[in-house]
Design an enzyme around this catalytic site. Structure first.
Site, PDB file in Angstrom:
ATOM      1  N   ASP A 156      42.855  37.839  43.227  1.00  0.00           N
ATOM      2  CA  ASP A 156      42.045  36.715  43.691  1.00  0.00           C
ATOM      3  C   ASP A 156      40.569  37.070  43.806  1.00  0.00           C
ATOM      4  O   ASP A 156      39.764  36.268  44.266  1.00  0.00           O
ATOM      5  CB  ASP A 156      42.557  36.204  45.043  1.00  0.00           C
ATOM      6  CG  ASP A 156      42.560  37.294  46.119  1.00  0.00           C
ATOM      7  OD1 ASP A 156      42.176  38.452  45.836  1.00  0.00           O
ATOM      8  OD2 ASP A 156      42.960  36.996  47.264  1.00  0.00           O
ATOM      9  N   CYS A 186      32.862  65.028  42.559  1.00  0.00           N
ATOM     10  CA  CYS A 186      33.210  63.856  41.752  1.00  0.00           C
ATOM     11  C   CYS A 186      33.872  64.256  40.439  1.00  0.00           C
ATOM     12  O   CYS A 186      34.717  63.523  39.915  1.00  0.00           O
ATOM     13  CB  CYS A 186      31.970  63.005  41.493  1.00  0.00           C
ATOM     14  SG  CYS A 186      31.264  62.265  42.980  1.00  0.00           S
TER      15      CYS A 186
END
Length: 221
Positions: free
Chosen positions: A139, A45
């Site tokens: 949206d 990560c």
């Protein structure tokens, strides 16, 4: 039912390394990428957060906001950011969510509902399912879900490629073929009849089979 393409992206209010946000409000009219991490100070990560920081201008050009997620407190992610900058050349230049109560991870189906307790007492292996990428549209619906194992670094160039396709196909009745890159030829959507397609593409299209109608990228200059 698990979150999938077309699902509403759960909203939440949370602390981040750049202050407190309400997620949907933070997205605004933009696109967004939410990518999660099992714990701070994990090696794979670390490379991912650094790479995302280095290519953030590419997301900016596309009107896409990026945000990371870790179960560590803000302070832990801020300290991790110093390591990321030192080892990867670019420190995080986007917010990292402090999901200390696992609420966001649970809302996005990345951890079981019964997970509780001190997040810093959990190992990265216990949180190994927090290796997701969500692309969310203006949206506030999920457009893409990717899930990676802990041992495989994520390909964020592919995320950019998919966003290029999503933004193109949101505005034009086309689809993108395998290995498509921005500017390549596209396929007229199956929902478009030949009659309707002729109005948009009066010069016609290449059609190796009746159900494959190939035309130039409509946004290509």
């Amino acid at each position: 039912m698990a979150l999938t393409i077309g699902s509403d992206a759960p909203d939440f209010e949370v602390d981040t390394t750049e202050g407190r946000i309400r997620f949907h409000e933070w997205i605004g009219d933009s696109w967004a990428v939410l990518f999660s991490h099992p714990r701070a100070f994990t090696p794979v990560c670390t490379t991912e957060l650094g790479y995302m920081a280095s290519i953030k201008p590419e997301f900016d050009k596309r009107g896409v906001k990026i945000i990371g997620l870790s179960t560590d407190p803000v302070e832990g992610s801020q300290q991790w950011g110093e390591d990321i900058g030192e080892t990867q050349g670019t420190a995080p230049n986007y917010p990292i969510i402090a999901d200390t109560d696992h609420a966001v991870a649970k809302a996005y189906d990345m951890l079981p509902a019964d997970v509780t307790g001190d997040p810093t007492a959990r190992t990265a292996a216990q949180n190994q399912t927090l290796r997701n990428v969500f692309v969310i549209g203006p949206d506030k619906k999920i457009k893409l879900v990717l899930i990676y194992p802990m041992t495989t670094g994520r390909n964020f160039d592919e995320v950019l490629r998919v966003i290029d396709s999503l933004q193109l196909t949101a505005n034009h009745k086309v689809a993108t073929p395998a290995q498509w890159q921005k500017g390549d030829d596209v396929i007229i959507a199956g929902s478009v009849s030949d009659e309707a397609a002729k109005e948009t593409y009066p010069e016609g299209w290449e059609s190796p089979k009746p159900y494959i109608r190939i035309v130039p990228d409509p946004t290509k200059a």
